[in-house]
Scaffold this active site. Structure first.
Site: not given
Lengths: 581, 581
Positions: B294, B360-362
């Site tokens: 992100h 998050d969401e790597v």
């Protein structure tokens, strides 16, 4: 260097066309150039009239109430609807001291810091509005408009009626952006040629002002948004089982006792001002008094007129609390309906040709009858109500149940408003209505119900182990109808070419169980605009171009003081083509 | 006659208790009487301090930053947090000329025209606030408050810290209604005794200010609502792939190039003023800089730090456009993170004990690695970032993926924020986190994601015949989480008593893909308030009483200028018991 700059300018202007063309709804015919023009702060308007044989033909101009005050050859700029609209346009576009400006810098629609500076050579000093002579009786010509803008700044708007002129000004407003350096509005699209007219003649929003409180001021704000999106109908669902906010001088106790609070009554003056406000903006505001169902609020003033008032268990007698329906086959009710309509209709008929008699969700159980037993009584009730409406030269509108559920006989000019989709794999409810030769309005709850998806507002009954009010607490019509779903609605999917003329148009519905003035804007916008383009253009297809234009419309709405939510992530607007999947 | 009136009054006062008790969140212990008291326009405040052995114990009072300016025995009314809060309370309750009044007439909560007129004999002229000496080290005592109001109008508020005092004033405000005759505020609940404290110590809202534009003023308005609902954390998700709105003086190009527009940068002063505004209202405003995923917005200023920037097809490299993650195992990135945090943390740590490092969401694909290949590099990155956070004496917060997806080793004091529910029939993600001995925050997307249900914001790719962007255009987490669903969330459902102490609390999440300042209020409220009561009281049960109290909270929010939508149909509020099923 100058060649490079020229090239760059051209490139940017081309990109403007590609990425930032925000006219909503999209005009039918449009050719755009790439020259920029200033709009001068004191730009004016001039009216011209096409004349056959030297005789002024003006009958077609008398289409909006206040327009009737204007009698050519008196200058219409003095007090016409269009003249007032032009003044509003000027106030919106020009950054006069203290006034809100409704233009915006379109940086959200370009990559960061890549918004092109327009190369502006010429200016617009004047708009010429030409009233043309009608060439056909078709109602579409009434709403037709054309805009021609030359590279030199001449503007010619051609119309057949003031309503077309209002649409033209709504489009004209959307051609102008705020310049980042001077603040003044410019259009990057000259030379420009637009010809535009609607596919559907009835383009409406149905707004419930009964279940929760919606004030006249909030409806006026809504009318601003409707007008900008070229809607021409606002259907006020004015009364329901839960409250009667509408003052009826002949029956004063109706609102005194039936409204939620004495401070929340729509007075005669309130209603008139809202209808006038709409008329000035090309939107007929028409009323629905839903009957004989959805009338429990009458009980407060006239208990003897209501059958099964608040009868329990309510789900057996009504779609929602409070149960109660006008009695049928009852002289007092007949007199009440006559008194009510003869008070209301003369006042509202000045502003609209329609009156909605409701008729949805009549529950036979509330009369302790079967549907077939109820049918003749309901037929008599509706016959009487329709005769009252027709006596005021209004066209009656009723909900589909009268035809599809109760198989009533209705006069051919009655407009049937459809709200259910119809059974899967069967004909749509709309197709069923037009198959019986009736004019119809679409707006299925699978696509155009703005209330859906916000959850179940009922309370769980602790005594009911099988309560339907349970996690995840969905309402009766989930999911929420997002703007893409609204835009993908194809109302004519199963309508034949021969039946097509019976479909007058449609309405998007804002029922009020969980909506009042606080969240009205965000529940309506930008979703109502999405419906607006379908109503103007017919079936659409969701695409990035639609996203981008709707995103611009939302900026216009915000500029008008309407709290419309964003259409997508700003980054997606600034990086065209990068949010596709 | 007087007996009749007395009887009637008693009846009405009893009904007040039954139907109109609107304190939200509901206090833990509460006894209410039925005598009414005026609040005098010039009501004042007096502070008293419990003293052991004549020595003033004041260490516990230094809990909010501005409070530290106050040094007993100087009169705290001069400039303390609580004194300012008292002034706001007085402005809110009293109809001073020109000021907004935050009281309301509760007619919406009674049958039509049946709102009881209070029989008022006595008045409140003064509030006494007693600072008690802490008797235990438990953090809950910090937020404890008690309110005693006698029938004669004496008011005693007992607290251990200013934060408790702020909560007391939030509750106190909700005891008063506007009188229909005089307008002045009265409470119908004397004598009254309330003792109240929260179940969870971390009660937060996670607000995304990156994907769409949210201004400092809009966050301040949000803080007003949070404070009224006794939240004590606002988690600002300050940066994301799509924009970097946050000014970092040590890295000025970050916001200059990474924000959406130069006019949309959160300056150092903006951030400080929002944090100060929150601190004054008992809400710690803490920041998240989400990393290493992100982070594509960093690319605008520092392209060399980002791997796989906007790489296509983006769904293979990122959960949403724009793809791009901070490089790992890269000295320049390490230095960048140090510079960033050493600029930001000293400024924010004055107002908060927390800092959120994201995580998050790597996406391993963006590094062209498998998860196991990526793991050691990610571990090094996180080790470094956490060491920076700890060097400023802040507690790091990270998203659950670091632990559950990448199995990283994290210091024991790291707080793990959970956002996924976990697999059906398996342990919840929260249970998985606490099973590994970590402190955790709950807020599963099945219940507490406020963005869900508004539809798919992606554009369909005309070149992709299998585009997932298709009717009915649902988003990734439908349906919309209505307030009842939010209220029915039981975060501790599978948490054992032994693990319970690891659950610090939770956050409700407002992701910004389709939310900006225009629809922020209606997307947040009243739903955030529903989460607020669960955070204050623990597991709840949806009931009519909850509906009615939440409906009153919505009136308080509206009074504070927050556009919160209605909780249910007004008729249901006015007719208790009639909308159950």
């Amino acid at each position: 260097m100058s060649i490079l700059r020229c090239y760059f300018t051209l490139l940017c202007l081309l990109r403007i066309l590609h990425t930032a063309l925000g006219i909503w709804p999209l005009p039918v015919e449009m050719e755009l150039g790439s020259n920029a023009l200033w709009l001068l702060p004191d730009f004016g308007v001039e009216y011209k009239f096409e004349q056959p044989n030297g005789i002024l033909q003006n009958l077609q101009y008398y289409l909006l109430p206040s327009w009737s005050e204007y009698s050519p050859p008196i200058d219409p700029a003095a007090k016409g609807t269009l003249a007032a609209a032009f003044e509003r346009l000027r106030n919106d576009l020009m950054p006069f001291a203290g006034s809100r400006t409704c233009t915006f810098m379109p940086w959200k629609f370009y990559p960061k810091d890549a918004m092109p500076e327009p190369h502006i050579a010429n200016s617009i000093a004047k708009i010429t509005i030409l009233f043309r002579l009608p060439t056909s009786p078709q109602s579409q010509q009434q709403e037709f408009y054309a805009i021609e803008i030359s590279s030199g700044g001449e503007v010619l708007i051609s119309i057949f009626s003031p309503l077309g002129g209002l649409h033209a000004l709504s489009t004209f407003r959307q051609l102008f952006y705020k310049d980042s350096e001077f603040g003044g509005p410019y259009t990057p699209y000259a030379p420009l040629s637009i010809k535009d007219w609607p596919v559907f003649e009835h383009r409406g929003l149905n707004l419930d002002i009964s279940r929760n409180i919606i004030t006249p001021a909030e409806v006026q704000r809504t009318l601003e948004g409707l007008s900008l999106n070229k809607f021409n109908r606002l259907h006020l669902h004015a009364t329901d089982a839960q409250s009667w906010p509408l003052e009826i001088p002949a029956l004063p106790e109706l609102a005194e006792k039936g409204s939620y609070h004495k401070s929340q009554i729509w007075s005669v003056a309130d209603l008139r001002s809202v209808q006038e406000f709409g008329a000035q903006r090309g939107v007929q505001v028409y009323l629905e008094i839903d009957m004989p169902g959805h009338t429990a609020s009458i009980h407060a003033a006239y208990p003897s007129l209501i059958k099964s008032y608040n009868r329990q268990p309510w789900p057996h007698y009504s779609a929602q609390p409070c149960a109660g329906q006008l009695k049928l086959n009852n002289t007092a009710v007949t007199n009440f309906v006559s008194t009510l309509l003869n008070d209301l209709l003369p006042r509202t008929s000045y502003y609209t040709s329609l009156f909605h008699l409701g008729g949805d969700e009549v529950d036979a159980n509330a009369y302790d009858m079967s549907v077939s037993e109820l049918r003749p009584h309901l037929q008599s009730f509706v016959n009487h109500a329709i005769s009252e409406v027709r006596s005021h030269f209004l066209t009656p509108v009723v909900w589909e149940e009268h035809l599809l559920d109760y198989n009533l006989t209705l006069p051919n000019d009655t407009i049937i408003q459809v709200w259910r989709a119809g059974k899967p794999n069967g004909p749509s409810a709309l197709a069923q209505v037009v198959a019986r030769g009736h004019k119809a309005l679409f707006g299925a709850n699978t696509h155009w119900y703005l209330d859906c998806g916000h959850g179940d507002w009922r309370d769980p009954d602790p005594k009911n182990p099988d309560s339907p009010v349970k996690p995840p607490y969905q309402d009766y019509c989930p999911p929420l109808k997002n703007w893409k779903q609204i835009y993908s609605y194809d109302p004519l999917a199963d309508i034949s070419e021969e039946q097509r003329h019976l479909v007058l148009g449609g309405e998007v519905h804002m029922w009020g169980e969980q909506t009042d003035g606080m969240n009205l804007d965000s529940n309506l916008w930008p979703r109502v605009a999405a419906a607006g383009e379908i109503l103007w253009r017919g079936k659409g297809e969701v695409s990035e171009n639609v996203t981008r234009r709707l995103a611009e419309m939302r900026e216009w709405l915000v500029g008008k003081g309407i709290a419309a939510g964003p259409v997508t992530v700003t980054w997606c607007l600034m990086n065209p083509g990068n949010c596709r999947q």
